[in-house]
Design a protein around this motif. Sequence first.
Motif, PDB file in Angstrom:
ATOM      1  N   HIS A 152       0.837  -1.135   0.253  1.00 53.62           N
ATOM      2  CA  HIS A 152       0.050   0.092   0.195  1.00 53.62           C
ATOM      3  C   HIS A 152       0.934   1.142  -0.007  1.00 53.62           C
ATOM      4  N   ALA A 153       0.336   2.395  -0.057  1.00 56.73           N
ATOM      5  CA  ALA A 153       0.895   3.720  -0.130  1.00 56.73           C
ATOM      6  C   ALA A 153       2.019   3.766   1.112  1.00 56.73           C
ATOM      7  N   ASP A 154       1.380   3.414   2.323  1.00 61.34           N
ATOM      8  CA  ASP A 154       2.100   3.345   3.454  1.00 61.34           C
ATOM      9  C   ASP A 154       3.081   2.150   3.827  1.00 61.34           C
ATOM     10  N   GLY A 155       3.059   1.313   2.843  1.00 60.53           N
ATOM     11  CA  GLY A 155       4.101   0.140   3.070  1.00 60.53           C
ATOM     12  C   GLY A 155       3.375  -1.069   2.899  1.00 60.53           C
ATOM     13  N   TRP A 156       4.159  -2.382   3.459  1.00 60.53           N
ATOM     14  CA  TRP A 156       3.511  -3.864   3.162  1.00 60.53           C
ATOM     15  C   TRP A 156       2.618  -3.877   3.990  1.00 60.53           C
ATOM     16  N   HIS A 157       1.328  -4.481   3.610  1.00 58.57           N
ATOM     17  CA  HIS A 157       0.263  -4.887   4.716  1.00 58.57           C
ATOM     18  C   HIS A 157       0.090  -6.428   4.759  1.00 58.57           C
ATOM     19  N   ASP A 158       0.035  -7.148   6.095  1.00 60.54           N
ATOM     20  CA  ASP A 158      -0.656  -8.527   5.927  1.00 60.54           C
ATOM     21  C   ASP A 158      -1.964  -8.322   5.591  1.00 60.54           C
ATOM     22  N   GLU A 159      -2.568  -9.230   5.197  1.00 52.56           N
ATOM     23  CA  GLU A 159      -3.836  -9.267   4.425  1.00 52.56           C
ATOM     24  C   GLU A 159      -4.606 -10.658   5.004  1.00 52.56           C
ATOM     25  N   HIS A 160      -5.754 -10.379   5.432  1.00 52.80           N
ATOM     26  CA  HIS A 160      -6.686 -11.671   5.664  1.00 52.80           C
ATOM     27  C   HIS A 160      -7.174 -12.055   4.693  1.00 52.80           C
ATOM     28  N   LEU A 161      -7.204 -13.722   4.620  1.00 55.22           N
ATOM     29  CA  LEU A 161      -7.892 -14.434   3.582  1.00 55.22           C
ATOM     30  C   LEU A 161      -9.356 -14.889   3.903  1.00 55.22           C
ATOM     31  N   HIS A 162     -10.262 -14.777   3.399  1.00 57.63           N
ATOM     32  CA  HIS A 162     -11.629 -15.053   3.634  1.00 57.63           C
ATOM     33  C   HIS A 162     -11.891 -15.857   2.366  1.00 57.63           C
ATOM     34  N   ALA A 163     -12.851 -16.858   2.639  1.00 59.64           N
ATOM     35  CA  ALA A 163     -13.415 -17.519   1.458  1.00 59.64           C
ATOM     36  C   ALA A 163     -14.883 -18.231   1.657  1.00 59.64           C
ATOM     37  N   ARG A 164     -15.354 -18.521   0.631  1.00 59.42           N
ATOM     38  CA  ARG A 164     -16.619 -19.043   0.753  1.00 59.42           C
ATOM     39  C   ARG A 164     -16.757 -20.133  -0.632  1.00 59.42           C
ATOM     40  N   LEU A 165     -17.442 -21.327  -0.097  1.00 53.72           N
ATOM     41  CA  LEU A 165     -17.348 -22.391  -1.061  1.00 53.72           C
ATOM     42  C   LEU A 165     -18.973 -22.440  -1.764  1.00 53.72           C
ATOM     43  N   ARG A 166     -19.016 -23.086  -2.750  1.00 51.67           N
ATOM     44  CA  ARG A 166     -20.403 -23.362  -3.376  1.00 51.67           C
ATOM     45  C   ARG A 166     -21.164 -24.140  -2.387  1.00 51.67           C
ATOM     46  N   THR A 167     -20.557 -25.252  -1.672  1.00 50.53           N
ATOM     47  CA  THR A 167     -21.110 -25.954  -0.947  1.00 50.53           C
ATOM     48  C   THR A 167     -21.453 -25.496   0.473  1.00 50.53           C
ATOM     49  N   ASP A 168     -20.944 -24.130   0.806  1.00 44.57           N
ATOM     50  CA  ASP A 168     -21.488 -23.731   2.150  1.00 44.57           C
ATOM     51  C   ASP A 168     -22.794 -23.167   2.178  1.00 44.57           C
ATOM     52  N   ALA A 169     -23.424 -23.167   3.379  1.00 49.31           N
ATOM     53  CA  ALA A 169     -24.687 -22.749   3.557  1.00 49.31           C
ATOM     54  C   ALA A 169     -24.853 -21.275   3.195  1.00 49.31           C
ATOM     55  N   PRO A 170     -26.048 -21.035   2.519  1.00 47.82           N
ATOM     56  CA  PRO A 170     -26.436 -19.739   2.149  1.00 47.82           C
ATOM     57  C   PRO A 170     -26.292 -18.697   3.567  1.00 47.82           C
ATOM     58  N   VAL A 171     -26.200 -17.219   3.229  1.00 44.10           N
ATOM     59  CA  VAL A 171     -26.361 -16.413   4.244  1.00 44.10           C
ATOM     60  C   VAL A 171     -27.845 -15.940   4.202  1.00 44.10           C
TER      61      VAL A 171
END
Length: 196
Positions: A177-196
């Motif tokens: 980013h403009a202010d340096g390197w950021h750690d990133e969160h990784l989120h994921a959803r699968l087709r088989t997951d229950a709908p929200v």
Amino acid sequence: MTHLIPDVVPAGRMSAVPQPELPLPGPMLLRPWAPYDAPALAESCLDPEIRHWNRPDQLTLAEAEDRIARWHGRWQAEEAAVWAVAPAAGGPAVGLIGLADLDLRGGSGEIVYWLLPAGRGSGVTVKATDRISRWAFDELGLHRLRITHSVANPASCAVATKAGFPLEGTMRGALLHADGWHDEHLHARLRTDAPV
């Protein structure tokens, strides 16, 4: 070449149909970007919040129109799917949501989004993320979608979680980013997951 494992989404499935409009609950919808959205796209590149969490180039109106045209081309090439978040009653875009890093053969993609101030605070990003996910799984046939964001961006973390993307982990020093390197969160959803 014959692959031992079949493609998750056959080539041509996306480009064979026009990019759809996707209704959302409430006064907004997702629609393909149009040339008249160029001022909103150019404005997004100057917005401090969008600039802080994304890495947009500053665009002239002509460059914004060219980028919108390229997004239509990327749909046809089955490389990305980018929608405008816009009022259902008509008017210019107030945000962007889409599928980037699209891998039809492997069945995955990454959801990206931003909102201009006119669209913030209404919960539309969660609704749009869920709607794009349902389209990607049910209509396109993807298996896995992901969202990544800076660990310093709790608003994006809340969007991902509320849209049914549980946190899977942290990628260290993953994005500059403009202010340096950021750690990133990784989120994921699968087709088989229950709908929200």
